[in-house]
Scaffold this motif. Sequence first.
Motif, mmCIF file in Angstrom:
data_model
loop_
_atom_site.group_PDB
_atom_site.id
_atom_site.type_symbol
_atom_site.label_atom_id
_atom_site.label_comp_id
_atom_site.label_asym_id
_atom_site.label_seq_id
_atom_site.Cartn_x
_atom_site.Cartn_y
_atom_site.Cartn_z
ATOM 1 N N THR A 226 33.936 58.436 34.665
ATOM 2 C CA THR A 226 35.303 58.046 34.213
ATOM 3 C C THR A 226 36.113 57.672 35.288
ATOM 4 O O THR A 226 36.975 56.599 35.275
ATOM 5 N N GLU A 227 36.322 58.364 36.233
ATOM 6 C CA GLU A 227 37.073 57.945 37.595
ATOM 7 C C GLU A 227 36.597 56.864 38.237
ATOM 8 O O GLU A 227 37.555 56.055 38.718
ATOM 9 N N GLN A 228 35.378 56.622 38.021
ATOM 10 C CA GLN A 228 34.787 55.537 38.796
ATOM 11 C C GLN A 228 35.354 54.196 38.082
ATOM 12 O O GLN A 228 35.691 53.128 38.604
ATOM 13 N N ALA A 229 35.217 54.420 36.679
ATOM 14 C CA ALA A 229 35.731 53.197 35.874
ATOM 15 C C ALA A 229 37.028 52.810 36.011
ATOM 16 O O ALA A 229 37.460 51.883 36.278
ATOM 17 N N PHE A 230 37.956 53.972 36.242
ATOM 18 C CA PHE A 230 39.387 53.789 36.382
ATOM 19 C C PHE A 230 39.734 53.127 37.756
ATOM 20 O O PHE A 230 40.375 52.367 37.829
ATOM 21 N N HIS A 231 38.873 53.389 38.728
ATOM 22 C CA HIS A 231 39.071 52.987 39.912
ATOM 23 C C HIS A 231 38.881 51.281 40.153
ATOM 24 O O HIS A 231 39.407 50.724 40.515
ATOM 25 N N LEU A 232 37.405 51.027 39.293
ATOM 26 C CA LEU A 232 37.345 49.792 39.133
ATOM 27 C C LEU A 232 37.996 49.035 38.594
ATOM 28 O O LEU A 232 38.422 47.754 38.758
ATOM 29 N N PHE A 233 38.434 49.711 37.355
ATOM 30 C CA PHE A 233 39.666 48.795 36.386
ATOM 31 C C PHE A 233 40.628 48.473 37.136
ATOM 32 O O PHE A 233 41.197 47.457 37.009
ATOM 33 N N ILE A 234 41.552 49.358 38.115
ATOM 34 C CA ILE A 234 42.643 49.283 38.478
ATOM 35 C C ILE A 234 42.531 48.432 40.058
ATOM 36 O O ILE A 234 43.227 47.273 40.117
ATOM 37 N N LYS A 235 41.788 49.194 40.885
ATOM 38 C CA LYS A 235 41.742 48.747 42.368
ATOM 39 C C LYS A 235 40.903 47.456 42.583
ATOM 40 O O LYS A 235 41.252 46.415 42.950
ATOM 41 N N ASP A 236 39.575 47.615 42.057
ATOM 42 C CA ASP A 236 38.564 46.638 42.670
ATOM 43 C C ASP A 236 38.869 45.366 41.750
ATOM 44 O O ASP A 236 38.573 44.269 42.228
ATOM 45 N N VAL A 237 39.130 45.520 40.534
ATOM 46 C CA VAL A 237 39.326 44.117 39.882
ATOM 47 C C VAL A 237 40.685 43.446 40.517
ATOM 48 O O VAL A 237 40.642 42.324 40.324
ATOM 49 N N GLY A 238 41.629 44.446 40.773
ATOM 50 C CA GLY A 238 43.011 43.923 41.623
ATOM 51 C C GLY A 238 42.437 43.247 42.951
ATOM 52 O O GLY A 238 43.065 41.855 43.134
ATOM 53 N N THR A 239 41.490 43.672 43.460
ATOM 54 C CA THR A 239 41.207 42.878 44.724
ATOM 55 C C THR A 239 40.432 41.584 44.376
ATOM 56 O O THR A 239 40.655 40.673 45.334
ATOM 57 N N VAL A 240 39.299 41.570 43.285
ATOM 58 C CA VAL A 240 38.988 40.409 42.888
ATOM 59 C C VAL A 240 39.856 39.437 42.352
ATOM 60 O O VAL A 240 39.885 38.128 42.821
ATOM 61 N N GLN A 241 41.047 39.921 41.570
ATOM 62 C CA GLN A 241 41.932 38.717 41.318
ATOM 63 C C GLN A 241 42.712 38.305 42.468
ATOM 64 O O GLN A 241 43.020 37.104 42.534
ATOM 65 N N ASN A 242 42.913 39.176 43.233
ATOM 66 C CA ASN A 242 43.817 38.471 44.310
ATOM 67 C C ASN A 242 42.649 37.628 45.195
ATOM 68 O O ASN A 242 43.425 36.485 45.759
ATOM 69 N N GLY A 243 41.767 37.938 45.339
ATOM 70 C CA GLY A 243 40.820 37.057 46.185
ATOM 71 C C GLY A 243 40.498 35.786 45.455
ATOM 72 O O GLY A 243 40.652 34.655 45.990
ATOM 73 N N VAL A 244 40.391 35.822 44.058
ATOM 74 C CA VAL A 244 40.278 34.535 43.247
ATOM 75 C C VAL A 244 41.361 33.703 43.311
ATOM 76 O O VAL A 244 41.416 32.488 43.576
ATOM 77 N N PHE A 245 42.630 34.200 43.528
ATOM 78 C CA PHE A 245 43.827 33.759 43.396
ATOM 79 C C PHE A 245 43.937 32.703 44.978
ATOM 80 O O PHE A 245 44.376 31.880 44.781
ATOM 81 N N GLU A 246 43.731 33.625 46.001
ATOM 82 C CA GLU A 246 43.664 32.889 47.436
ATOM 83 C C GLU A 246 42.757 31.832 47.187
ATOM 84 O O GLU A 246 42.855 30.844 48.095
ATOM 85 N N TRP A 247 41.809 31.884 46.831
ATOM 86 C CA TRP A 247 40.570 30.964 47.197
ATOM 87 C C TRP A 247 40.737 29.997 46.208
ATOM 88 O O TRP A 247 40.726 28.638 46.799
ATOM 89 N N VAL A 248 41.308 29.964 45.161
ATOM 90 C CA VAL A 248 41.847 28.525 44.331
ATOM 91 C C VAL A 248 42.886 27.989 45.105
ATOM 92 O O VAL A 248 42.922 26.769 45.229
#
Length: 701
Positions: A226-248
């Motif tokens: 559950t903690e792993q899913a929470f970390h992925l949901f908040i932090k890692d998805v945020g990192t991917v979102q920022n990466g996709v934004f900067e990439w485009v």
Amino acid sequence: MDPVSNRQPNAFHRAFPAREFFRGSARSVLFWSLFNGLLLACLLVDLFLIVDLLNHRGRITVRGEQNVQLLQEIRNEPALVNPPAEEPTEQPAPPPAEAEAEKKQEAPAEKPAEPEPPAEPAPVVSKLMILTDTGILPSVWWLHSKYQMGIMPQLYQRFPILHENQKALFALILTALVLASIRVLIRWRLRQRSLKISHHVSMTLRNMIHRQALRMGPGDLSGKETEQAFHLFIKDVGTVQNGVFEWVYQLARHPLALIIMLLFAISIDWRLTLQCLIPLAAAWYFLLQHRKEYELQHAKTLVNIETELSLLAENLRSTRLVRGYGMETAEHEQFQKHLDKYTENLDNLKRVEGWGHRIARGLAVFCSCLVLFLVGYKVLVNPDSLPLSAAILIVGIFAFFYLPVNGMYQLMHLRNDASIAASSIYRYLNQIPEVSQAVGAKFQEPLSQSLQFENVSYTQSANSPKILNGFDLKIPAGTSTALVSLEALAPRAVSYLVPRFIEPKSGRVLIDGEDTAWVTLESLRAEAIYVSGNDPCLTGTVKENIRCGDERYSLQEIIAASKEAHAHQFIQNLPQGYETALGQHGEELTAGECFRLGLARALLRKPALMIIEEPEDTLDDDTKTLLEDAYTRIFQNRTVLIIPSRINTLRRVDQVVLIHEGKVEAVDSQSNLLKKSALYRHWEYTRFNQFRHVQESSTER
């Protein structure tokens, strides 16, 4: 190379495939980036005209008849026989001596002079034309003579405001401001489109994580998943979102800007551009290699600093030994040694950072001087082929090369971080839940005879020890049973097996002789409801928390269940009663209130089997009294499994099951176990002795 790092680019590509650039919002990003690049080219031309106007000040000098005629065509003027500021050729005058001789010969004749035929006018040959205050005409003339461009003469002819210096300067500056403003608006639109794309990617990933968490979460005994899913949901998805934004966003800006500026510089003077690009590319390559070495050295130095700092702090824990054995001198010397190493590492870090900045600045100064020298030499040697305005523009282009090139370099780092985060996300999404519904599963009837665990074994992973190992237990229907163990996960594992939150590695769980592996999950979980006092409230109103999305239950039934669990009174005292919002942005309930709300949620469905895990938090006396009365109602005509956290609960149940090393150690009432089992006495003492809170608080301090 690490196989994980090999999968990172694929993970990012999986989150945002390259084909997405040609769909929907990404396609509009490409369109607006092309339009932005066209405006950049126009802005560069406009800046060239402004600088050239300030350099020439509208003065132009043209030599040769053909050039003069061409200039007149550009100015849209008719050809002149004797144009102004021209130097026509004249007939040569006779020498003075010959003129005197002719006069003497003609004087005695005294004959009327015969009229001479009129002399034909000599042809006029235009050699020079000088004009002033002509606006951008010198720039138009240079561009037309160099590139044979018909656009600039037409532009000059159609806009009379460009024919005078002051008006032309005003028009060009105004045009530059308009173009720059439009580019700012387009960049804002590109940013919004890129944010929309990255938001769509993040929402897709979060939706996938949410679905996977619903599949994997019920079997999470320790809460790590559950903690792993929470970390992925908040932090890692945020990192991917920022990466996709900067990439485009950055790919829509930097590559096209580099190409346009490079083509513009080549169009001015391709030889000079290549002469500047070769050393600049070599310097940038050297700087990249230095950056890699600098980052590696910087990381090593930071590790050394942390190590020495830990050793210095570690010495603080041995003060009793030092003073007890009289080691003050040796300890001081040891401490000073580590302190010197720490200081040395700090100096090394400063030295590395200093050299890094010096080398970067030195390369920047060297490249700037080299470009200035090459451009200045070209202007001095051949000013006609490269006017000062074009030279200034080339220098400016090379100066602005750093921004997009460095932006692309930083973009690769961002993409790498996003790839690592995406790889973690997809590893989690690729996990297969251990519980699935069998094909042709049957409907589970309510428990009426017995609940039986038959030689059950369970472990969380292949490398972890077994939590249950040959667990055998039979519980008659209509009884209440408490599960206790020194291993905290064992009772929870037994409880999770009943509604099939987890699946046994071996053995079976039987309800009335039917293997729960062959019944539908919906019917099983409707008859075996798990209530945990450690679960938070759902986001929503109190009524929605109890109803859980099932509209079949009326408000009267909800109130009746709440009264049975002794939750109705505190619900009425909330600001809006059953319509009070709970959750992160709503009312906060105590642990006892949340637990009673969970009991009401389960009682509303009238299950034949209830599994209760009491809250770990200490409950107040009023809540304990209310729970005693609620349990009296819950335990009637129902099978109850309970994981107790209160001694009164153990005294209330029909039997206590003591689990040790994954097996049933003893089954009896609480009073009999106190007499017969030393293991149970040890467990109860560690859980319920009156000094345990003092011991725990002192340990924490």
